[in-house]
Design an enzyme around this catalytic site. Structure first.
Site, PDB file in Angstrom:
ATOM      1  N   LEU A 136       0.783  -1.332   0.075  1.00 59.50           N
ATOM      2  CA  LEU A 136      -0.129   0.063  -0.008  1.00 59.50           C
ATOM      3  C   LEU A 136       0.952   1.469  -0.023  1.00 59.50           C
ATOM      4  O   LEU A 136       1.914   1.159   0.815  1.00 59.50           O
ATOM      5  CB  LEU A 136      -0.825  -0.020   1.166  1.00 59.50           C
ATOM      6  CG  LEU A 136      -1.832  -0.876   1.335  1.00 59.50           C
ATOM      7  CD1 LEU A 136      -2.884  -0.669   2.859  1.00 59.50           C
ATOM      8  CD2 LEU A 136      -2.938  -1.018   0.250  1.00 59.50           C
ATOM      9  N   ASP A 137       0.441   2.330  -0.927  1.00 62.99           N
ATOM     10  CA  ASP A 137       1.222   3.573  -0.589  1.00 62.99           C
ATOM     11  C   ASP A 137       1.413   4.083   0.606  1.00 62.99           C
ATOM     12  O   ASP A 137       0.642   3.909   1.575  1.00 62.99           O
ATOM     13  CB  ASP A 137       0.654   4.351  -1.639  1.00 62.99           C
ATOM     14  CG  ASP A 137       0.614   4.288  -2.898  1.00 62.99           C
ATOM     15  OD1 ASP A 137       1.211   3.497  -3.336  1.00 62.99           O
ATOM     16  OD2 ASP A 137      -0.281   4.892  -3.674  1.00 62.99           O
ATOM     17  N   ARG A 138       2.380   4.846   0.960  1.00 66.10           N
ATOM     18  CA  ARG A 138       2.479   5.161   2.318  1.00 66.10           C
ATOM     19  C   ARG A 138       1.370   5.955   3.061  1.00 66.10           C
ATOM     20  O   ARG A 138       0.798   6.046   4.068  1.00 66.10           O
ATOM     21  CB  ARG A 138       3.583   6.123   2.182  1.00 66.10           C
ATOM     22  CG  ARG A 138       4.211   6.839   3.789  1.00 66.10           C
ATOM     23  CD  ARG A 138       5.453   7.747   3.663  1.00 66.10           C
ATOM     24  NE  ARG A 138       5.774   8.151   4.961  1.00 66.10           N
ATOM     25  CZ  ARG A 138       7.245   8.329   5.197  1.00 66.10           C
ATOM     26  NH1 ARG A 138       7.866   8.455   4.393  1.00 66.10           N
ATOM     27  NH2 ARG A 138       7.552   8.670   6.530  1.00 66.10           N
ATOM     28  N   THR A 140      -1.631   5.850   2.021  1.00 67.83           N
ATOM     29  CA  THR A 140      -3.123   4.615   2.069  1.00 67.83           C
ATOM     30  C   THR A 140      -2.851   4.042   3.421  1.00 67.83           C
ATOM     31  O   THR A 140      -1.814   3.442   3.448  1.00 67.83           O
ATOM     32  CB  THR A 140      -2.852   3.993   0.757  1.00 67.83           C
ATOM     33  OG1 THR A 140      -2.946   4.829  -0.347  1.00 67.83           O
ATOM     34  CG2 THR A 140      -4.568   3.108   0.838  1.00 67.83           C
ATOM     35  N   ARG A 237      -6.049   6.495  -7.895  1.00 67.68           N
ATOM     36  CA  ARG A 237      -5.831   7.975  -8.046  1.00 67.68           C
ATOM     37  C   ARG A 237      -6.150   8.364  -9.571  1.00 67.68           C
ATOM     38  O   ARG A 237      -6.758   9.332 -10.033  1.00 67.68           O
ATOM     39  CB  ARG A 237      -4.381   8.284  -7.987  1.00 67.68           C
ATOM     40  CG  ARG A 237      -3.750   7.977  -6.467  1.00 67.68           C
ATOM     41  CD  ARG A 237      -2.311   8.316  -6.271  1.00 67.68           C
ATOM     42  NE  ARG A 237      -1.866   7.705  -5.037  1.00 67.68           N
ATOM     43  CZ  ARG A 237      -1.193   8.582  -4.267  1.00 67.68           C
ATOM     44  NH1 ARG A 237      -0.829   9.727  -4.554  1.00 67.68           N
ATOM     45  NH2 ARG A 237      -0.618   7.987  -3.178  1.00 67.68           N
TER      46      ARG A 237
END
Length: 298
Positions: A136-138, A140, A237
């Protein structure tokens, strides 16, 4: 020793003769490694006569009841910006907060989900390891899964598309989304500056399919339930930007104008997957972050 009762989360055993707790457990779970059995004790999963016991040499007497609470995360583990939702011999599932990296970067090498879990499992045995399956992105938050062996990692990654039965998010986006539900399909490409963008030309990039439904909308914000049919880099996104409703707190390059909640408006709420060893369907759910639901917004 006899197993008397088993339900979805508990197993109960009667003690027939005097024994110490660890040897009793090693005999009871003879199909598991010593390391795996010790970790059951360390995580506080063992109860003797309804009292939690972690002492290896605890004395058992005939008639005592030993109960195992399955898949309980360690009470003693202190994690920063994350918690364990589920753990067994093959996998660990966590809930990650916004702001925590999955793995190290040049700027951040210590406080990551990976490093914290590695330290945790190596307290039980220095030879233990953790393997990243997905990320997961930082910014998120939400549900993430890690493997406990390279073999399990390989099984999960090669079979990910077939094994994952549900992967859904909640997204807080800018503006009022008027179409209550829809499916967005495009082919994603990436520029030299690492911006991901959509192409409507078939097979011109990696196919990405996103389904969404509006949960609620007001005050120029919309809360969406988002289901990924594919899992591409920055897919949500890009697709939210494509329909003119960028994710709150996102990058300006994807059209975000402000940050009404002080964090990125994306949360991985559900991961449902067939267990890589047993095949059992497991479903992990996290709550919608409170920042997404503030009364000033809805």
């Amino acid at each position: 020793m006899n197993k008397n009762r088993q339900n979805a989360n508990m197993e109960e055993y009667k003690v027939k003769e005097q024994a110490e707790l660890l040897p009793f457990l090693l005999e009871t779970f003879s199909d598991r490694s010593r390391n795996a059995v010790k970790s059951i004790l360390t995580r506080g999963q063992v109860y003797v006569n309804n009292q939690e016991v972690t002492q290896h040499n605890y004395k058992l007497e005939p008639g005592y009841t030993v109960t195992i609470q399955k898949n309980k995360a360690a009470k003693a583990a202190n994690f920063e910006k994350m918690k364990i939702l589920y753990e067994d011999d093959a996998i660990i599932v966590i809930e990650k907060d916004s702001g925590l990296l999955t793995v190290a970067t040049e700027q951040e090498k210590s406080l990551t989900a990976y490093k914290q879990l590695m330290d945790y499992v190596q307290k039980i045995n220095p030879k233990n390891r953790i393997f990243v399956v997905h990320r997961l992105d930082r910014e998120t938050s939400g549900v993430m899964l890690f493997a406990k062996s390279e073999e399990i990692k390989h099984t999960l990654q090669t079979g990910w598309k077939e094994m994952v039965k549900e992967r859904s998010y909640v997204a807080l986006v800018e503006g009022i989304v008027t179409k209550h539900e829809d499916t967005i399909t495009s082919w994603l490409k990436e520029t030299k500056t690492f911006k991901v963008y959509s192409s409507q030309k078939q097979d011109d990039g990696k196919k990405a399919v996103t389904h969404y439904k509006v949960i609620k909308a007001s005050n120029n914000l919309s809360l969406l339930s988002v289901y990924l049919e594919t899992g591409r880099k920055n897919q949500i996104r890009v697709h939210m930007s494509d329909i003119g409703h960028p994710v709150v707190g996102g990058d300006k390059k994807y059209g975000a104008k402000g940050n009404a909640i002080g964090r990125f408006g994306l949360h991985a709420i559900v991961l449902a997957i067939n267990h890589p060893v047993t095949g059992e369907l497991l479903r992990f759910k996290s709550n919608i972050p409170t920042e997404f639901l503030k009364k000033r917004q809805f």
